[in-house]
Design a protein around this motif. Structure first.
Motif, PDB file in Angstrom:
ATOM      1  N   GLY A 332       0.821  -1.200   0.000  1.00  0.00           N
ATOM      2  CA  GLY A 332       0.000   0.000   0.000  1.00  0.00           C
ATOM      3  C   GLY A 332       0.851   1.245   0.000  1.00  0.00           C
ATOM      4  N   SER A 333       0.237   2.364  -0.319  1.00  0.00           N
ATOM      5  CA  SER A 333       0.973   3.622  -0.428  1.00  0.00           C
ATOM      6  C   SER A 333       1.793   3.929   0.825  1.00  0.00           C
ATOM      7  N   VAL A 334       1.179   3.782   1.982  1.00  0.00           N
ATOM      8  CA  VAL A 334       1.883   4.102   3.222  1.00  0.00           C
ATOM      9  C   VAL A 334       2.898   3.020   3.567  1.00  0.00           C
ATOM     10  N   GLY A 335       2.491   1.762   3.515  1.00  0.00           N
ATOM     11  CA  GLY A 335       3.389   0.677   3.892  1.00  0.00           C
ATOM     12  C   GLY A 335       4.621   0.593   3.017  1.00  0.00           C
ATOM     13  N   THR A 336       4.430   0.657   1.709  1.00  0.00           N
ATOM     14  CA  THR A 336       5.565   0.600   0.786  1.00  0.00           C
ATOM     15  C   THR A 336       6.467   1.814   0.955  1.00  0.00           C
ATOM     16  N   SER A 337       5.879   3.002   1.044  1.00  0.00           N
ATOM     17  CA  SER A 337       6.674   4.228   1.152  1.00  0.00           C
ATOM     18  C   SER A 337       7.485   4.241   2.442  1.00  0.00           C
ATOM     19  N   LYS A 338       6.866   3.872   3.549  1.00  0.00           N
ATOM     20  CA  LYS A 338       7.581   3.856   4.827  1.00  0.00           C
ATOM     21  C   LYS A 338       8.754   2.883   4.786  1.00  0.00           C
ATOM     22  N   LEU A 339       8.534   1.712   4.226  1.00  0.00           N
ATOM     23  CA  LEU A 339       9.593   0.714   4.184  1.00  0.00           C
ATOM     24  C   LEU A 339      10.745   1.169   3.292  1.00  0.00           C
ATOM     25  N   LEU A 340      10.439   1.706   2.131  1.00  0.00           N
ATOM     26  CA  LEU A 340      11.502   2.142   1.216  1.00  0.00           C
ATOM     27  C   LEU A 340      12.286   3.310   1.799  1.00  0.00           C
ATOM     28  N   VAL A 341      11.597   4.254   2.409  1.00  0.00           N
ATOM     29  CA  VAL A 341      12.286   5.401   3.020  1.00  0.00           C
ATOM     30  C   VAL A 341      13.215   4.941   4.145  1.00  0.00           C
ATOM     31  N   LYS A 342      12.730   4.017   4.954  1.00  0.00           N
ATOM     32  CA  LYS A 342      13.558   3.469   6.033  1.00  0.00           C
ATOM     33  C   LYS A 342      14.801   2.776   5.467  1.00  0.00           C
ATOM     34  N   LEU A 343      14.616   1.948   4.447  1.00  0.00           N
ATOM     35  CA  LEU A 343      15.728   1.176   3.896  1.00  0.00           C
ATOM     36  C   LEU A 343      16.763   2.089   3.227  1.00  0.00           C
ATOM     37  N   LYS A 344      16.304   3.133   2.565  1.00  0.00           N
ATOM     38  CA  LYS A 344      17.246   4.065   1.949  1.00  0.00           C
ATOM     39  C   LYS A 344      18.006   4.857   3.014  1.00  0.00           C
ATOM     40  N   SER A 345      17.263   5.388   3.987  1.00  0.00           N
ATOM     41  CA  SER A 345      17.870   6.286   4.974  1.00  0.00           C
ATOM     42  C   SER A 345      18.799   5.576   5.932  1.00  0.00           C
ATOM     43  N   THR A 346      18.548   4.303   6.194  1.00  0.00           N
ATOM     44  CA  THR A 346      19.395   3.551   7.122  1.00  0.00           C
ATOM     45  C   THR A 346      20.527   2.814   6.417  1.00  0.00           C
ATOM     46  N   GLY A 347      20.661   3.010   5.114  1.00  0.00           N
ATOM     47  CA  GLY A 347      21.791   2.451   4.383  1.00  0.00           C
ATOM     48  C   GLY A 347      21.617   1.018   3.923  1.00  0.00           C
ATOM     49  N   VAL A 348      20.425   0.477   4.067  1.00  0.00           N
ATOM     50  CA  VAL A 348      20.190  -0.902   3.606  1.00  0.00           C
ATOM     51  C   VAL A 348      20.065  -0.939   2.088  1.00  0.00           C
ATOM     52  N   LEU A 349      19.354   0.039   1.538  1.00  0.00           N
ATOM     53  CA  LEU A 349      19.226   0.203   0.082  1.00  0.00           C
ATOM     54  C   LEU A 349      19.610   1.633  -0.293  1.00  0.00           C
TER      55      LEU A 349
END
Length: 545
Positions: A332-349
């Motif tokens: 979903g818009s919120v679930g996908t966006s939150k996960l991607l933002v977290k992964l980018k910002s924490t250096g995972v992706l």
């Protein structure tokens, strides 16, 4: 709900047999126009295992995820789906799978201890109540400035929406998805989506006499008297079942105040359409109560996906890692966006581009009610499935659903959910202090939507000599400006992804849900989400598999 029921719901992988048995339709699947096929032979009694290796993992079971799973399976790819919510297939102590709008219990909300209804007051009195903490079907996720309503369970938003299956006018499509070929969408993918979703129209002759749609006929009369176009709206409800409900020959659901906390019988949720077809291939398995927390490149190729298994009070009971060759973000818009933002910002992706998290909007949602005269009753019995709307988009920037207010008593009230042409867009960002994702939405931005909606309702009130209800959303509050039912954006197509949902920077990572659409669809969004997913997965299968 009894202890034995609550402990047993949603704890095992879902087979097609259990899926269809749990839909609760008295008329059965064949009456919904969906082919009846045998149970998926590969379905097992276990959730996805720790250490599993899979060709394709789909995160989420809403519209985009269901499309991806079905089409991948039909193309010969085995698919694992993980869903944060439960499998809604077991009745509670009241014999119903889902509660009524008028009496929410623990089944209604995702891990809340108090209900949070969009219509929060009645005659000025607060109506929210204490409930037991439980992995219920509706998430009222609160951000600074807005509450976002989302479905939780196998079937995602299809479990909790009103079923209004609207295809936007083609003339407006370029404002919705400017990088997508409109002619292709309207000739191929919208028809494909509507057919697979089981979209249909109310019988106009029956509408004229059905007591459960008196409220909609009043809405039509008022719209016409003020010169506004009024239109029937297609839905994913079984209209034969609705007629039987009206005749009191079958158990009621839409006529028994069931909608935003689920519908036991007549609504064709994804459980009865795309997901049933996906499970019937024998190549798809679904694990409920699994929440993905990380997707990282695996040393030998593909991606290491970390997930938490939950129990029905939200406690983590196991942590698992799975290796997937390809991962489809469909939370979903919120679930996908939150996960991607977290992964980018924490250096995972870290290779995700700077567009991740941007372009989020509320589809211009705003609600209001009007107090009608005593000679304009809207009816004690109201279907919870809206079937009509007022279209003032071109002149005033608003499309308004004529919505039900199913209280069981005469209210002399007309309720509306408007979709407006707001250009306000917010951004998700990682907050290192709280280790959570924030959203930059501001409640004040809703004034744009209110102004557009007022182009309809100020005129109707003036013509009819009526006033706005001020007792539905708080003390002396006319507009419900603190919510959205239609979150969109956060991983916008042709920006955060390429023009088919492939995430920039990582081969084999895809977005295939409402986060691809930048904030507005001019109408209810789920048909557009479904059609876009059909378009994108067809391309991905042809070129990437």
């Amino acid at each position: 709900m009894s202890k034995s029921t609550t402990s047993g719901i949603g704890t095992a992988r879902v087979s097609r047999r259990g899926f269809l048995a749990g839909t609760g339709s008295i008329l059965g699947v064949s009456a919904l126009g969906i082919p009846v096929v045998g149970p998926a032979s590969s379905a097992s009694a276990a959730n996805i295992g720790d250490g599993a290796t899979v060709p394709a993992l789909v995160i989420g079971t809403g519209y985009g995820g269901a499309v991806a799973a079905l089409r991948l399976a039909q193309a010969g790819t085995n698919v694992e789906m993980v869903e944060m919510g439960m499998s809604w297939d077991t009745p509670g102590s009241d014999g119903k799978i889902f509660p009524k709008v008028t009496s929410p219990d623990q089944r209604a909300y995702w891990l809340r201890t108090k209900s949070k209804a969009p219509v929060s007051n009645f005659f000025g009195f607060p109506i929210d109540s204490s409930i037991a903490k439980y992995t219920g079907v509706l998430d009222a996720e609160e951000f600074a400035g807005i509450t976002v309503y989302q479905g939780r369970g196998i079937g995602g938003g299809s479990l909790v929406n009103g079923g209004m299956a609207v295809t936007p006018k083609q003339s407006r499509f370029s404002s919705i998805l400017p990088s997508v070929d409109a002619a292709e969408m309207y000739s191929t993918y919208y028809p494909r989506a509507n057919a697979a979703l089981g979209v249909g129209n109310i019988d106009p002759a029956w509408f004229e006499t059905a007591s459960c749609y008196q409220y909609a006929r009043v809405g039509r009369k008022h719209a016409a008297r003020s010169g506004f176009p009024w239109t029937f709206v297609p839905t994913t409800y079984d209209w034969d079942y609705m007629k039987a409900e009206q005749a009191n020959t079958v158990p009621r659901s839409a006529l028994d105040a069931q909608v935003m906390y689920g519908n036991d019988y007549g609504k064709k949720s994804l459980v009865k359409t795309y997901l049933a077809s996906a499970l019937a291939t024998g190549r798809v398995n679904v694990s409920p109560l699994h929440r993905v927390t990380s997707v990282a490149p695996a040393p030998a190729g593909g991606y290491t996906v970390t997930m938490e298994q939950l129990n029905t009070v939200g406690t983590v009971v196991a942590t698992k890692t799975v290796t997937a060759a390809k991962v489809f973000f469909a939370a979903g818009s919120v679930g996908t966006s939150k996960l991607l933002v977290k992964l980018k910002s924490t250096g995972v992706l870290p290779g995700l581009n700077g567009e991740v998290g941007k372009g989020w909007g509320d589809n211009g949602n705003v609600m209001c009610g009007r107090a009608n005269h005593m000679w304009d009753p809207t009816g004690k019995l109201q279907s919870t499935i809206p079937c009509s709307g007022i279209d003032n988009w071109d002149a005033g920037g608003a499309f308004a659903e004529v919505a039900p207010l199913p209280t069981g008593i005469e209210t002399y009230a007309s309720l509306y959910l408007s979709i407006t042409n707001t250009t306000r867009r917010a951004e998700f960002s990682w907050n290192p202090a709280t280790q959570k994702v924030d959203l930059s939405w501001q409640t004040a931005w809703k004034q744009d939507s209110i102004t557009m909606a007022k182009t309809i309702f100020d005129k109707i009130n003036s013509k009819e000599g009526t006033i706005y209800r001020t007792d539905l959303f708080g003390a002396y509050k006319v507009w419900q400006d603190g919510l959205t039912y239609h979150p969109l954006g956060g991983a916008v197509i042709n920006k955060a992804t390429d023009n088919y949902g492939r995430l920039h920077g990582y081969q084999g990572l895809y977005v295939i849900d409402g986060s691809l659409i930048p904030g507005n669809t001019t109408v209810n969004p789920f048909v557009t989400i479904t059609a876009l997913a059909e378009r994108n997965i067809e391309k991905i299968i042809a070129t990437d598999l």
